[in-house]
Design a protein around this motif. Structure first.
Motif, PDB file in Angstrom:
ATOM      1  N   UNK A 190      -2.649  -6.876 -17.217  1.00 21.95           N
ATOM      2  CA  UNK A 190      -3.889  -6.116 -17.065  1.00 21.95           C
ATOM      3  C   UNK A 190      -4.535  -6.368 -15.713  1.00 21.95           C
ATOM      4  N   UNK A 191      -4.634  -7.627 -15.321  1.00 24.77           N
ATOM      5  CA  UNK A 191      -5.335  -7.960 -14.086  1.00 24.77           C
ATOM      6  C   UNK A 191      -4.459  -7.758 -12.851  1.00 24.77           C
ATOM      7  N   UNK A 192      -3.163  -8.032 -12.989  1.00 22.18           N
ATOM      8  CA  UNK A 192      -2.270  -7.860 -11.832  1.00 22.18           C
ATOM      9  C   UNK A 192      -2.162  -6.411 -11.399  1.00 22.18           C
ATOM     10  N   UNK A 193      -2.131  -5.503 -12.353  1.00 21.71           N
ATOM     11  CA  UNK A 193      -2.014  -4.089 -11.967  1.00 21.71           C
ATOM     12  C   UNK A 193      -3.271  -3.618 -11.237  1.00 21.71           C
ATOM     13  N   UNK A 194      -4.424  -4.117 -11.660  1.00 24.64           N
ATOM     14  CA  UNK A 194      -5.657  -3.790 -10.937  1.00 24.64           C
ATOM     15  C   UNK A 194      -5.603  -4.327  -9.522  1.00 24.64           C
ATOM     16  N   UNK A 195      -5.151  -5.576  -9.389  1.00 26.07           N
ATOM     17  CA  UNK A 195      -5.014  -6.194  -8.074  1.00 26.07           C
ATOM     18  C   UNK A 195      -4.033  -5.413  -7.205  1.00 26.07           C
ATOM     19  N   UNK A 196      -2.871  -5.105  -7.759  1.00 25.50           N
ATOM     20  CA  UNK A 196      -1.853  -4.383  -6.995  1.00 25.50           C
ATOM     21  C   UNK A 196      -2.341  -3.000  -6.585  1.00 25.50           C
ATOM     22  N   UNK A 197      -3.061  -2.340  -7.487  1.00 23.52           N
ATOM     23  CA  UNK A 197      -3.555  -1.002  -7.183  1.00 23.52           C
ATOM     24  C   UNK A 197      -4.475  -0.997  -5.988  1.00 23.52           C
ATOM     25  N   UNK A 198      -5.388  -1.974  -5.936  1.00 22.47           N
ATOM     26  CA  UNK A 198      -6.331  -2.050  -4.811  1.00 22.47           C
ATOM     27  C   UNK A 198      -5.611  -2.432  -3.524  1.00 22.47           C
ATOM     28  N   UNK A 199      -4.707  -3.415  -3.607  1.00 26.39           N
ATOM     29  CA  UNK A 199      -4.003  -3.876  -2.407  1.00 26.39           C
ATOM     30  C   UNK A 199      -3.117  -2.765  -1.835  1.00 26.39           C
ATOM     31  N   UNK A 200      -2.370  -2.091  -2.692  1.00 26.39           N
ATOM     32  CA  UNK A 200      -1.495  -1.009  -2.222  1.00 26.39           C
ATOM     33  C   UNK A 200      -2.319   0.121  -1.610  1.00 26.39           C
ATOM     34  N   UNK A 201      -3.446   0.440  -2.226  1.00 25.61           N
ATOM     35  CA  UNK A 201      -4.294   1.524  -1.708  1.00 25.61           C
ATOM     36  C   UNK A 201      -4.897   1.164  -0.364  1.00 25.61           C
ATOM     37  N   UNK A 202      -5.464  -0.051  -0.268  1.00 24.19           N
ATOM     38  CA  UNK A 202      -6.244  -0.428   0.915  1.00 24.19           C
ATOM     39  C   UNK A 202      -5.424  -1.054   2.034  1.00 24.19           C
TER      40      UNK A 202
END
Length: 266
Positions: A190-202
């Protein structure tokens, strides 16, 4: 290789990794293939659904293009201005038709190659300018398709991060009564996908779109100078006037100087 781009990426990732290691030695908990697949795979799938495939492929190639050095710079710009002024001398001595011999030198440049054909047709500057400006505008629009797709991908990545968060929470809640040990795995997803989503986007899609947009604007600016130069050549304007008009586009620090240029060549 664009060293500044590579340095920025390495510095950004390095700071994230260092910040994690300063707080915990269990770095492995931040590594999740399923989370990465959900974010990256979902983002790419989503953009393929909403955009034509060939444009998406071009946009994905654009992510790697930002690591190549920018070809269009001040040196390139002065070279283009100098070339147009040299053509002005050719036109002054023998007319526009004499520029036909220059076609091979600009075969690599679609705008200038097309511009020479327009000049050879005998059009005046008032006709050449809108034709070439339209050519430049359409090239700019085509380049910006990649930019818009990458912006879309930057907005989709955090959304798929949230999808992963929901999946992880569902897994966690489903196993809450049966296997308490599975709660940690579900929460990690749950938390890793949120982290990855922000990092990949930004750090991937948004910076790539910004850099490609900036490079596209630089090319559009250079093309505007070429368009003006071609229109002036069509009217057989004197080399000195061509110099002054094109210099009006440039930073005063890099104004082209005919006399200096010719003395360096001689």
């Amino acid at each position: 290789m664009a060293l500044s781009t590579l340095a920025g990426v390495l510095a950004g990732l390095g700071l994230i990794v260092m910040s994690i290691l300063l707080e915990t030695t269990k770095f492995g908990i931040f590594l999740s293939a399923s989370s990465l697949m959900m974010v990256v795979g979902g983002t790419i799938a989503g953009v393929f659904i909403g955009q034509e495939a060939r444009y998406v492929v071009q946009a994905l190639k654009g992510v790697f293009e930002i690591y190549k050095p920018q070809k269009a710079g001040r040196g390139n710009l002065l070279g283009e201005v100098g070339n147009i002024i040299e053509w002005a001398y050719i036109v002054q001595s023998g007319g526009v038709i004499k520029l036909e011999a220059e076609a091979d030198k600009v075969a690599h440049d679609p705008l200038m190659a097309f511009g020479l054909n327009v000049l050879m047709a005998g059009h005046k500057g008032e006709t050449v300018r809108p034709i070439m400006q339209n050519f430049s505008d359409q090239a700019f629009t085509r380049r910006n398709v990649q930019v818009e797709i990458l912006k879309t991908m930057a907005s989709l990545a955090p959304a798929f991060g949230m999808v992963g968060t929901l999946v992880g929470l569902i897994i966690m809640l489903a196993n809450m009564g049966d296997d308490p040990a599975a709660l940690g795995a579900g929460l990690a997803i749950a938390l890793n996908t949120t982290l990855y989503g922000v990092v990949v986007a930004k750090m991937v899609f948004a910076p790539a779109s910004s850099k490609l947009d900036q490079r596209s604007n630089i090319l559009y600016f250079i093309d505007s100078i070429k368009v003006e130069g071609l229109a002036l050549l069509a009217d057989s304007v004197s080399p000195r006037e061509v110099q002054d008009r094109l210099n009006s586009y440039l930073d005063p620090e890099v104004h082209f100087d005919i006399d200096q240029h010719r003395s360096e060549k001689s």
